[in-house]
Design a protein around this motif. Structure first.
Motif, short mmCIF file in Angstrom:
data_model
loop_
_atom_site.label_atom_id
_atom_site.label_comp_id
_atom_site.label_asym_id
_atom_site.label_seq_id
_atom_site.Cartn_x
_atom_site.Cartn_y
_atom_site.Cartn_z
N TYR A 192 0.97 -1.24 -0.21
CA TYR A 192 0.17 -0.36 -0.04
C TYR A 192 0.57 1.47 0.25
N LEU A 193 1.54 1.33 0.92
CA LEU A 193 2.91 2.23 1.25
C LEU A 193 3.28 3.05 -0.36
N ALA A 194 4.12 1.52 -0.71
CA ALA A 194 4.88 1.99 -2.19
C ALA A 194 3.64 1.65 -3.27
N ALA A 195 2.51 1.02 -3.20
CA ALA A 195 1.46 1.36 -4.05
C ALA A 195 1.12 3.04 -4.57
N THR A 196 0.40 3.72 -3.21
CA THR A 196 0.00 4.94 -3.47
C THR A 196 1.37 5.95 -3.95
N LEU A 197 2.93 5.64 -3.21
CA LEU A 197 3.35 6.84 -3.42
C LEU A 197 3.65 6.65 -4.83
N VAL A 198 3.80 5.08 -5.68
CA VAL A 198 4.06 5.29 -7.24
C VAL A 198 3.13 5.48 -8.18
N GLY A 199 2.17 5.44 -7.68
CA GLY A 199 0.45 5.91 -8.18
C GLY A 199 0.15 7.09 -8.34
N ALA A 200 0.45 8.40 -7.25
CA ALA A 200 0.07 9.13 -6.86
C ALA A 200 1.39 10.12 -7.86
N LEU A 201 2.80 9.41 -8.25
CA LEU A 201 3.50 10.34 -8.94
C LEU A 201 3.00 9.79 -10.17
N LEU A 202 3.22 8.93 -10.68
CA LEU A 202 3.18 8.37 -12.07
C LEU A 202 0.89 9.84 -12.45
#
Lengths: 120, 172
Positions: B135-145
């Motif tokens: 969840y931590l990684a998916a939000t970070l990556v999703g938000a930046l993309l």
């Protein structure tokens, strides 16, 4: 009732984010967006503290969903990171994104642990 | 009308913070000039954004050990929209309350960092460390993309609109 409490919390949280961001920038001129980090960490600490106690639904709506939710932001954080990258400030961008995640998780854990310790 | 091909209208200062950036002269002066209007607009936008977020979260609840899809979707959508909004605001003149209302208020209130941090912390406390990390990684990556995509797509659309000849204009 829940809707009104969320609205009230958000009506305070969103302007407080703006005012805190201004105050931090006015005292600390830096290319790094310290103001947003400040509100995100503070909001995570507070929400972590609330999560540690069996709070009433009204408190969760007002302070959690409304106030902490509107005080903190992902949209501002992501845009800042994009702009820092565009500016060529790659390390600031990486530090902003990863530092926020680590500091936010740490603050949530600290808030939770502090209230648990106080509650005994 | 001048034809600006592939050229951005350079703002007076390069903005980093979309909420408020004191390096940008207009941001510096806005609170002193219209304190009630600026703070009231932010509050109103924040209420709308927060209620929309609460609605999505109530519609798609998650268990403490489950993946918080609602908040993930809210945050990624909000990041896509701030990219699009700021691409417009940094290239063409708009009213002084558009950024406070839509950017600081609606999108700032819609997205949330505190629920992100606390949901991850709760998942860790419940023993679902893998879910928390995902969840931590998916939000970070999703938000930046998402913010990149919103900015890039809107920037391209704006550039195409500028290249298109005016129907009643005299060419250049």
């Amino acid at each position: 009732m829940t809707v009104l409490l969320i609205a009230l919390g958000a009506a305070l949280g969103a302007p407080l984010r703006y005012l805190t961001d201004r105050a931090v920038q006015a005292r600390h001129d830096s290319p790094f967006p310290w103001g947003t980090l400040t509100v995100n960490v503070a909001g995570s600490l507070l929400l972590g503290a609330i999560a540690a106690i069996p709070a009433e639904a009204a408190v969760t709506a007002l302070v959690g969903t409304g106030f902490c939710g509107a005080l903190t932001t992902w949209s501002t954080l992501s845009y800042e990171t994009l702009r820092l990258t565009r500016q060529g400030a790659r390390w600031h961008a990486v530090a902003n994104a990863l530092g926020s995640v680590v500091a936010g998780l740490g603050a949530a854990t600290l808030g939770y642990a502090l209230v648990r310790a106080l509650a005994g | 009308m001048p034809v600006l091909v592939g050229r951005h209208v350079t703002p007076p200062e390069f903005r980093v913070d979309p909420d408020v950036d004191l390096h940008v002269p207009a941001d510096r002066g806005e609170l002193a000039a219209h304190p009630t209007a600026v703070l009231g607009t932010i509050a109103a936008g924040g209420v709308l954004g927060a209620l929309a977020r609460a609605g999505v979260q109530a519609a798609f609840p998650h268990a403490p050990t489950g993946f918080p899809w609602a908040t993930w979707g809210v945050n990624v959508t909000g990041c896509l929209l701030i990219g699009a909004l700021m691409a417009v605001l940094t290239t063409r003149p708009t009213g002084p309350l558009v950024r406070p209302f839509l950017g600081v208020g609606v999108l700032g209130g819609f997205t949330t960092f505190s629920a992100y941090a606390v949901d991850a912390q709760r998942a860790v406390a419940a023993g679902a460390v893998g879910t928390a990390l995902a969840y931590l990684a998916a939000t970070l990556v999703g938000a930046l993309l998402a913010v990149w995509a919103g900015d890039a797509a809107t920037g391209r659309l704006l550039a195409r609109a500028r290249r298109r000849p005016e129907p009643t204009g005299e060419g250049r």
